[in-house]
Scaffold this motif. Structure first.
Motif, short mmCIF file in Angstrom:
data_model
loop_
_atom_site.label_atom_id
_atom_site.label_comp_id
_atom_site.label_asym_id
_atom_site.label_seq_id
_atom_site.Cartn_x
_atom_site.Cartn_y
_atom_site.Cartn_z
N MET A 380 37.95 33.43 39.57
CA MET A 380 37.26 34.10 40.49
C MET A 380 35.97 33.54 40.81
O MET A 380 35.45 33.48 42.10
CB MET A 380 36.96 35.62 40.00
CG MET A 380 36.46 36.61 40.71
SD MET A 380 36.39 38.47 39.99
CE MET A 380 35.54 39.18 41.48
N TYR A 466 36.07 42.80 43.27
CA TYR A 466 37.38 42.79 42.81
C TYR A 466 38.05 43.12 44.26
O TYR A 466 39.26 42.59 44.78
CB TYR A 466 37.65 43.47 41.77
CG TYR A 466 37.44 43.33 40.42
CD1 TYR A 466 37.46 41.64 40.12
CD2 TYR A 466 36.90 44.21 39.57
CE1 TYR A 466 37.51 41.53 38.75
CE2 TYR A 466 36.66 43.87 38.18
CZ TYR A 466 36.96 42.45 37.77
OH TYR A 466 36.53 42.33 36.58
N TYR A 472 40.76 39.85 39.23
CA TYR A 472 41.15 38.84 38.01
C TYR A 472 40.87 39.57 36.83
O TYR A 472 40.12 40.30 36.56
CB TYR A 472 40.31 37.91 38.42
CG TYR A 472 40.39 36.96 39.59
CD1 TYR A 472 40.89 35.79 39.42
CD2 TYR A 472 39.80 37.37 40.79
CE1 TYR A 472 41.10 34.96 40.67
CE2 TYR A 472 39.97 36.47 42.07
CZ TYR A 472 40.70 35.45 41.96
OH TYR A 472 40.84 34.37 42.97
N ARG A 567 45.65 37.18 38.38
CA ARG A 567 44.98 37.87 39.82
C ARG A 567 46.09 38.59 40.21
O ARG A 567 47.34 38.44 40.42
CB ARG A 567 44.59 36.87 40.84
CG ARG A 567 44.17 37.53 42.08
CD ARG A 567 43.61 36.25 43.08
NE ARG A 567 43.11 36.88 44.05
CZ ARG A 567 43.60 37.21 45.06
NH1 ARG A 567 44.97 37.30 45.11
NH2 ARG A 567 43.03 37.84 46.41
#
Length: 591
Positions: A380, A466, A472, A567
């Motif tokens: 991320m 997110y 993630y 993910r």
């Protein structure tokens, strides 16, 4: 017959080694009792004297006690004699060595042994007068232009451990090339009992032993405070719970978990205007860490006492640093009267987001900025870096490799912006070349105040990220494999995964196998490539959709560490993916 004879010779060698050590240890008050106990336990005696404590890439780390395979004053002298030989061979010994230590049992003894061994070799030493955070050691090496640094610490290991970490002239932990050079010199020191150590008072009179104290603290704290990205003392919401305290930005509970962070973290946070309440019974240095099951801020259980206090105060967050204060853990208010622990990947992403957003707003984002992370840290961070036009550099596990990369950036026109690893280690200002729990605590507090100004918690901001970049999720599983039998099992397990890699895991095709031991990547289409990182016993499997897992024997504990990263399109899918991947990998590991 040949194997039996070789085994007999090895046994006799160990017996002779034990006899030599016994002669010296029985006169040592710290070790005589331990040696007597070992003599009643043949298995423990064989473990203590069956091998030498290995000097790895970070130095030494092991259980304290009598023996060649233990941390004691003689293994410390041996390592220091090797370091002294190395510095003299480099012609840099006259620049001196900085020595610091943490709150563990015998840390002060080992630090003094280190200092007096160096002084005995004619090398100037700067010895901190009391316990200090490890990142301040890194800072002091750079600030004083020293040739090296040594810190006595075992970080967050159990109480029976201690360690000896070496730093180069750049303030970075010893990378493999430096460690190997020091090991070659250690191997030339045949008798640890013949190592010369200076008399303390004579070393002081000769100017070979100097003490470091509050002046170095002040210089370090000043540099930490310069990292602020706030526009001024009023840039944040004044906390009404801090009524009567002008300029208070956030209400925080802090614990150093009986370690070194209590020296500087509360001071920095208060000077920056935050209201800080400390967990008093954990402010006292305690080598046994009696109030916690583990002094590790990666473990939510380490926050038990801090969160009791945070609930009473309705604090914005609780912060905890490990015993040598290079890591910081964070638990934040969830908006419903309780607290949620944020893991190292989540805190790292939030810090990166805050730094990039604020530097962009202030016009201070470099044209060729660089973010550095380890190969087992969340992807991320790369997504955020890409969005801001930053380059991402991946390194092996170990913050020394992040510190090394910062040095390699110098003179290239590229600028270091942030470095982090999933195990709660972060670095913002490159005047330190190691993870820094003081820096990170300061920026986490500032970040909390910044988002509070908009009526958000860190959990609110994390959810926004997110939604923007994908959900993630990461997980770390440590499989304990103690003793010689465990080491054999771990070696065999890595060999099995290496020689017979799976083609699919949890219904996901394996797209790449990254083998850092041979610096090669093998792809599903049959092609191969080279990995441009140092060799290390690490295997990373990249699956379809960008999901991944990684196998790595720990360098400091008898454990196999297994990392997972996924993910998903939403939280439910991400959790399902990481659970499924976890189950599939552990079936093979435990099968």
């Amino acid at each position: 017959m040949g194997e039996s004879a070789a085994g007999d010779r090895l046994t006799e060698k160990r017996k002779e080694r034990y006899r030599v050590w016994r002669k010296h240890l029985m006169a040592d008050p710290d070790l005589a009792e331990d040696l007597t106990r070992l003599e009643r336990d043949p298995a423990a005696l064989a473990e203590a004297f069956g091998d030498d404590l290995r000097f790895g890439t970070g130095g030494l780390r092991g259980v304290m006690g009598a023996g060649t395979n233990r941390m004691n004053r003689f293994t410390v002298r041996l390592a220091t004699a090797g370091l002294a030989r190395y510095l003299k061979g480099q012609g840099t010994a006259d620049r001196g060595v900085v020595v610091a230590y943490d709150s563990r049992r015998w840390s002060d003894v080992f630090a003094k042994e280190t200092a007096l061994t160096l002084a005995g070799a004619g090398i100037p030493v700067y010895l901190f007068e009391d316990i200090r955070p490890t990142p301040e050691l890194s800072f002091a090496v750079r600030e004083l232009g020293a040739a090296a640094g040594v810190v006595i610490t075992a970080s967050h290991n159990p109480p029976e451990y201690n360690g000896y970490k070496v730093y180069g002239p750049d303030g970075c932990q010893a990378v493999p090339s430096l460690a190997e050079a020091i090991v070659r010199e250690i191997d030339q020191v045949e008798d640890p009992f013949a190592v010369i150590t200076a008399d303390e008072q004579e070393a002081v009179r000769a100017g070979l032993l100097r003490r470091l104290g509050s002046e170095m603290d002040d210089r370090y704290v000043a540099r930490v405070r310069q990292l602020t990205l706030a526009e001024g003392p009023g840039d944040g919401a004044v906390d009404k719970r801090g009524a009567g305290r002008p300029g208070v930005l956030a209400t925080l509970v802090y614990t150093p978990l009986h370690g070194t962070g209590g020296k500087l973290v509360p001071r920095v946070l208060k000077e920056m205007g935050h209201w800080v309440v400390c967990v008093e019974d954990q402010m006292r240095p305690d080598p046994e860490f009696r109030t916690v099951s583990s002094p590790n801020p990666e473990d939510p259980a380490a926050f038990d006492r801090a969160l009791e206090l945070a609930r009473q105060l309705k604090a914005d967050a609780a912060l905890a640093t490990d015993p040598d204060c290079d890591r910081v853990g964070v638990a934040v208010a969830d908006g419903h009267g309780d607290y949620e622990y944020l893991n190292g990947n989540q805190v790292g992403v939030l810090l990166l987001d805050y730094i990039l957003e604020r530097r962009k707003d202030l016009g201070a984002l470099p044209d060729r900025g660089v973010m550095i992370k380890t190969i087992v840290t969340s992807e991320m961070g790369r997504a955020l870096a890409d969005a801001y036009g930053l380059e991402t550099i991946d390194v092996l596990t170990g913050f020394k490799f992040i510190g090394e990369q910062i040095g390699l950036l110098e003179g290239t026109g590229r600028s270091f912006v942030f470095g982090y690893e999933e195990s709660c280690g972060y670095l913002i200002g490159d005047f330190v070349r190691d993870k820094d729990g003081v820096q990170a605590s300061a920026l986490v507090a500032e970040m909390i105040a910044y988002h509070k100004r908009s009526g958000k918690t860190l959990l609110d901001r994390l959810e926004e990220l997110y939604r923007q970049y994908g959900y993630y999720r990461e997980r770390l599983v440590s499989v304990s494999m103690p003793g010689a039998e465990g080491q054999t099992r771990m070696t065999g397990m890595m060999k099995g995964w290496r020689e017979a890699p799976p083609r699919e895991v949890a219904g996901l095709a394996v797209m790449e196998v990254q083998d850092y031991l041979v610096s090669r990547v093998r792809r599903a289409d049959g092609s191969e490539g080279k990995l441009e990182l140092p060799r290390s016993d690490v295997l990373k499997f990249v699956l379809e959709g960008g999901q991944w897992f990684c196998l790595r024997p720990s360098g400091t504990e008898p454990k196999l560490k297994i990392y997972f990263g996924v993910r998903g399109k939403d939280e439910a899918q991400a959790r399902e993916l990481v659970d499924r991947l976890h189950r599939a990998v552990m079936e093979r590991v435990e099968g």
